[in-house]
Design a protein around this motif. Sequence first.
Motif, PDB file in Angstrom:
ATOM      1  N   GLU A 142      48.126 -14.466 -27.954  1.00 57.95           N
ATOM      2  CA  GLU A 142      46.668 -14.550 -27.783  1.00 57.95           C
ATOM      3  C   GLU A 142      46.212 -14.133 -26.390  1.00 57.95           C
ATOM      4  OE1 GLU A 142      44.114 -15.198 -29.851  1.00 57.95           O
ATOM      5  OE2 GLU A 142      45.544 -15.201 -31.499  1.00 57.95           O
ATOM      6  N   GLU A 143      46.975 -14.501 -25.357  1.00 57.46           N
ATOM      7  CA  GLU A 143      46.591 -14.145 -23.990  1.00 57.46           C
ATOM      8  C   GLU A 143      46.551 -12.628 -23.810  1.00 57.46           C
ATOM      9  OE1 GLU A 143      48.731 -15.911 -20.794  1.00 57.46           O
ATOM     10  OE2 GLU A 143      48.176 -17.961 -21.327  1.00 57.46           O
ATOM     11  N   VAL A 144      47.541 -11.929 -24.340  1.00 55.60           N
ATOM     12  CA  VAL A 144      47.590 -10.472 -24.210  1.00 55.60           C
ATOM     13  C   VAL A 144      46.501  -9.821 -25.058  1.00 55.60           C
ATOM     14  CG1 VAL A 144      49.000  -8.401 -24.581  1.00 55.60           C
ATOM     15  CG2 VAL A 144      50.048 -10.473 -23.645  1.00 55.60           C
ATOM     16  N   LEU A 145      46.249 -10.371 -26.248  1.00 56.21           N
ATOM     17  CA  LEU A 145      45.165  -9.851 -27.097  1.00 56.21           C
ATOM     18  C   LEU A 145      43.834  -9.931 -26.346  1.00 56.21           C
ATOM     19  CD1 LEU A 145      46.007 -11.409 -30.597  1.00 56.21           C
ATOM     20  CD2 LEU A 145      46.154  -9.002 -29.966  1.00 56.21           C
ATOM     21  N   GLN A 146      43.565 -11.097 -25.717  1.00 57.84           N
ATOM     22  CA  GLN A 146      42.311 -11.289 -24.984  1.00 57.84           C
ATOM     23  C   GLN A 146      42.240 -10.343 -23.788  1.00 57.84           C
ATOM     24  OE1 GLN A 146      41.309 -14.716 -22.148  1.00 57.84           O
ATOM     25  NE2 GLN A 146      40.436 -15.453 -24.053  1.00 57.84           N
ATOM     26  N   GLN A 147      43.338 -10.259 -23.046  1.00 61.17           N
ATOM     27  CA  GLN A 147      43.385  -9.412 -21.860  1.00 61.17           C
ATOM     28  C   GLN A 147      43.133  -7.946 -22.221  1.00 61.17           C
ATOM     29  OE1 GLN A 147      43.534  -8.408 -18.089  1.00 61.17           O
ATOM     30  NE2 GLN A 147      43.857 -10.534 -18.659  1.00 61.17           N
ATOM     31  N   THR A 148      43.754  -7.487 -23.306  1.00 60.22           N
ATOM     32  CA  THR A 148      43.603  -6.093 -23.746  1.00 60.22           C
ATOM     33  C   THR A 148      42.164  -5.799 -24.149  1.00 60.22           C
ATOM     34  OG1 THR A 148      45.889  -6.092 -24.529  1.00 60.22           O
ATOM     35  CG2 THR A 148      44.447  -4.353 -25.375  1.00 60.22           C
ATOM     36  N   GLU A 149      41.582  -6.698 -24.913  1.00 61.04           N
ATOM     37  CA  GLU A 149      40.202  -6.486 -25.372  1.00 61.04           C
ATOM     38  C   GLU A 149      39.234  -6.386 -24.190  1.00 61.04           C
ATOM     39  OE1 GLU A 149      37.016  -8.170 -28.670  1.00 61.04           O
ATOM     40  OE2 GLU A 149      38.883  -9.261 -28.349  1.00 61.04           O
ATOM     41  N   ALA A 197      36.114  -1.467 -19.261  1.00 62.52           N
ATOM     42  CA  ALA A 197      36.807  -0.512 -18.386  1.00 62.52           C
ATOM     43  C   ALA A 197      35.863   0.115 -17.367  1.00 62.52           C
ATOM     44  CB  ALA A 197      37.477   0.565 -19.228  1.00 62.52           C
ATOM     45  N   GLY A 198      34.661   0.520 -17.794  1.00 64.61           N
ATOM     46  CA  GLY A 198      33.696   1.163 -16.895  1.00 64.61           C
ATOM     47  C   GLY A 198      33.219   0.241 -15.801  1.00 64.61           C
ATOM     48  N   TYR A 199      32.873  -1.000 -16.173  1.00 65.68           N
ATOM     49  CA  TYR A 199      32.398  -1.980 -15.195  1.00 65.68           C
ATOM     50  C   TYR A 199      33.493  -2.333 -14.190  1.00 65.68           C
ATOM     51  CZ  TYR A 199      28.605  -2.710 -18.582  1.00 65.68           C
ATOM     52  OH  TYR A 199      27.546  -2.534 -19.431  1.00 65.68           O
ATOM     53  N   ILE A 200      34.719  -2.496 -14.715  1.00 60.47           N
ATOM     54  CA  ILE A 200      35.845  -2.867 -13.851  1.00 60.47           C
ATOM     55  C   ILE A 200      36.117  -1.773 -12.827  1.00 60.47           C
ATOM     56  CG2 ILE A 200      38.350  -3.273 -13.841  1.00 60.47           C
ATOM     57  CD1 ILE A 200      37.926  -4.676 -16.616  1.00 60.47           C
ATOM     58  N   GLU A 201      36.077  -0.519 -13.286  1.00 62.17           N
ATOM     59  CA  GLU A 201      36.329   0.607 -12.383  1.00 62.17           C
ATOM     60  C   GLU A 201      35.259   0.683 -11.297  1.00 62.17           C
ATOM     61  OE1 GLU A 201      38.567   3.413 -10.773  1.00 62.17           O
ATOM     62  OE2 GLU A 201      39.115   2.301 -12.583  1.00 62.17           O
ATOM     63  N   LYS A 202      34.003   0.453 -11.702  1.00 53.26           N
ATOM     64  CA  LYS A 202      32.889   0.499 -10.742  1.00 53.26           C
ATOM     65  C   LYS A 202      33.049  -0.580  -9.672  1.00 53.26           C
ATOM     66  CE  LYS A 202      27.810   0.434 -10.581  1.00 53.26           C
ATOM     67  NZ  LYS A 202      26.567   0.245 -11.361  1.00 53.26           N
ATOM     68  N   GLU A 203      33.432  -1.800 -10.094  1.00 57.31           N
ATOM     69  CA  GLU A 203      33.596  -2.885  -9.125  1.00 57.31           C
ATOM     70  C   GLU A 203      34.785  -2.645  -8.208  1.00 57.31           C
ATOM     71  OE1 GLU A 203      33.355  -6.945 -10.213  1.00 57.31           O
ATOM     72  OE2 GLU A 203      31.223  -6.786 -10.628  1.00 57.31           O
ATOM     73  N   LYS A 204      35.834  -2.025  -8.754  1.00 60.16           N
ATOM     74  CA  LYS A 204      36.993  -1.696  -7.920  1.00 60.16           C
ATOM     75  C   LYS A 204      36.597  -0.721  -6.814  1.00 60.16           C
ATOM     76  CE  LYS A 204      40.921  -2.496 -11.006  1.00 60.16           C
ATOM     77  NZ  LYS A 204      41.893  -1.878 -11.936  1.00 60.16           N
ATOM     78  N   LEU A 229      41.433   5.441 -30.786  1.00 57.71           N
ATOM     79  CA  LEU A 229      40.990   4.080 -31.094  1.00 57.71           C
ATOM     80  C   LEU A 229      40.218   3.440 -29.949  1.00 57.71           C
ATOM     81  CD1 LEU A 229      44.103   2.556 -32.898  1.00 57.71           C
ATOM     82  CD2 LEU A 229      41.777   2.641 -33.808  1.00 57.71           C
ATOM     83  N   PHE A 230      40.536   3.850 -28.718  1.00 56.72           N
ATOM     84  CA  PHE A 230      39.894   3.275 -27.530  1.00 56.72           C
ATOM     85  C   PHE A 230      38.371   3.384 -27.615  1.00 56.72           C
ATOM     86  CE2 PHE A 230      38.504   3.017 -23.141  1.00 56.72           C
ATOM     87  CZ  PHE A 230      39.386   2.119 -22.556  1.00 56.72           C
ATOM     88  N   LYS A 231      37.893   4.505 -28.185  1.00 49.98           N
ATOM     89  CA  LYS A 231      36.453   4.783 -28.180  1.00 49.98           C
ATOM     90  C   LYS A 231      35.661   3.814 -29.063  1.00 49.98           C
ATOM     91  CE  LYS A 231      33.460   8.811 -27.819  1.00 49.98           C
ATOM     92  NZ  LYS A 231      33.389  10.277 -27.968  1.00 49.98           N
TER      93      LYS A 231
END
Length: 623
Positions: free
Chosen positions: A538-545, A551-558, A507-509
Motif C-alpha cells: 500500500e505504501e508504494v501504491l500511494q507513493q507511485t500515485e 509530477a508537474g507540481y513537484i518539479e516546479k517546487e524542486k 499509461l502515465f498520461k
Amino acid sequence: MFPNKYDVIVVGGGHAGSEAAAAAANLGSKTLLVTMNLQNIAQMSCNPAMGGIAKGQIVREIDALGGYSGIVSDSSAIQFKMLNKSKGPAMWSPRVQSDRMRFSETWRLMLENTPNLDFYQEMVSGLIVENDEIVGIRTSLGLEIRSKTVILTNGTFLNGLIHIGDKNFGGGRAGESASTGITKDLIDFGFKAGRMKTGTPPRVDGRSLDFSKMIEQPGDEHPEKFSYSDKTSRLTKQRLCYMSYTSTQVHELLKEGFEKSPMFNGAIKSSGPRYCPSIEEKINRFADKDRHQLFVEPEGWNTVEYYINGFSTSLSEDVQYKALKEVAGFENVKFFRPGYAIEYDYFPPTQLRHTLETKLVSGLYFAGQINGTTGYEEAASQGLMAGINAHLKAKEKGEFILKRNEAYIGVLIDDLITKGTEEPYRMFTSRAEYRTLLRQDNADFRLTPMAHKLGLASDERMKTMEKKQEKSNAFIQFFKDTSVKPEIINPILEVKDSALVKQSDKLFKPFSRPNITMDDMRKIDNVEAFIKENDIDEEVLQQTEIQVKYAGYIEKEKNNADKLTRLEGIRIPENFDYSKLKSLSYEALEKLRAIKPVTVSQASRISGVSPNDISVLLVYMGR
C-alpha cells in the motif's frame, strides 16, 4: 553518585526532553535525563492525541530521523485518521488518538532500554556557566552535576501559574509544582524572557455521558500507522470518538463567569495560542456563532476518562460544570477535574542558532515550549534536533541543520529563530512554501539517508527505505514505458466522465488525470500483474500515485527550492558589521544586528528586511 562529567544533560522529561535524551544517547553520548517526576515521562498534558494538520508530517519526520514518537504513537494508538484526504496529498495529515497511560509507559520503557542514558528525579534550580560556556546544572538539593552540554526542555514549568476563575496557584501542570530558579539565572546571563499562556479542558467520567445524543466519529476503515519501522503494526480494532455542540444557552451560562475570568479581568496578561482558543475566547471573538463543535475523546482503551476537545477554559469550576451540563449528552456529567489555564516563562527564540544552541552561552540548548511553541509534535522535533546537535558539540563534530525545503522541522526552527514569536507557535501546512515536497508519505525518502549517516537510522531501516524507493521508481517507470490501447482505457475513462482517447498512449498520461485513481488503473490486467509480480504494498501504491499525479507540481517546487539553495549557499560572516551598509533601512539594520542571520537566504526571511535591503547586502558581498 554521578560520573565526573556527562556529554549531555537534558532538563525536563516531556516530549522534547524524551526525544533529546534518546537521540543523544543513541548517538553515543553519555546522557543524563533530569526531571521532577519520573512517573510522568512524556506525559500528554493536554489532548490524548498525536499528529494532525502539519503535526502528522512532523511525527513522520521524527520517525524517519530515528526518533521514538512515531513508534510510541503506533504502540499506544486507539484510533487512526488520515485528515484532509479530500485535498491534495501535500495536505494529508495522519493523526492518532492515544491511550494516555500506555503512551507515557511505552516512552518510559523505551528510554530505560536506551544505552548510555541515566535518569535522576529532582528539580534543576540553576545553571553553572563559566566564561560564557555551560559546564553543568545545580539541583534544589544543592548537587552540582557537570556536563559538556545542557538542553533545557522545561515545558510549562518555568514559574508556572495555574488559573481557574479568580483563583491562581503555582504549578507546572495539574497536581505538579512549578520549577523555579532557571529563569533568574538565564536573565542574569543576559537572556530576554517573556510569558505565554496555554489551557486545557475539563476531564469527565464517560459513565455519566449519554453517547446516543452525540455524533459518532469513527477512525479510518483501513487505518495506516506513523512509523516506517516494521516494529509497529496497524490497528485491527479502534475506539470511537464522538462529537457534540455548544448552544446559545451554553454560551449565556459561560458568560456569567466572564467577570471572574482571568482572560478578561486582567489576571492573565500573556498571549495564548491563537489557533486553539479557549471556549470563552471563542464566544467573545466569534459572537455571531451560536454553537461550536466539541469532540469527546476517550483517554485510553479501558479508562472511563474523556477529554472534551474544544472546551479549553479557565473559567471557575462551577461555571464550567453548569454550562457543560447543557450540552447534548452531558446532562448528568461528572467531572474528573476542571479545565484551567497556565502561564509560564519562555525565551524568545531569536536568541538561538539553527542548531537550537543559544547565542549567549556555548553548549546550552533550548527545545520545546521554552522557545514559544505549542504542541507535543513541535516540542518533540526540537528535542530531537537539540539532542543531535548537543551530541555533535560534545564530540566536537559538525552541526546538523535541516533546510526549509528538506523538512517541516526545518521550517519550524527557521521560523522561530528568524522571525521569533510573540504567541505560542503552531505548525501549519501553509507555513511551508515547499509543502508539495514535504509530504507525510515521503518523509523516509527525504530524511532516513541523513539519519543513517548520523547513526540514528539502522542499516536495516536504510535498506527498507531503499527497497521501497526502488519499487516506487520502477512502478513509475512502468507507467511511463507501458502503452495502453483506446479499447482498454476508454471504458475506464467513460465511467469517470473523462475525455476518451483516440489512439494508444503511455499509461502515465491518463493516470495523471485528477479523477483517475490507482484503483482505476488496477482494472488493467498488466498493471495488476506488475503489482503482484513485484510484491507492491500500500505504501508504494500511494507513493507511485502521488508521484504520477503531481509530477508537474513537484518539479516546479524542486526548481524553486534550488533557487533558495543558491541563496542559502551565500554565508554571512559571523561578526559582520552591518553599519558599513549605508543604504540599509534603519529597521533592517536593527533586525540584522539582533538576529545575526547565517546566510543571505535567512536574512531575506526576517520581518522588516526588504528585497532592497537584500540587494544592498548582495552588492556589498560581491554578488
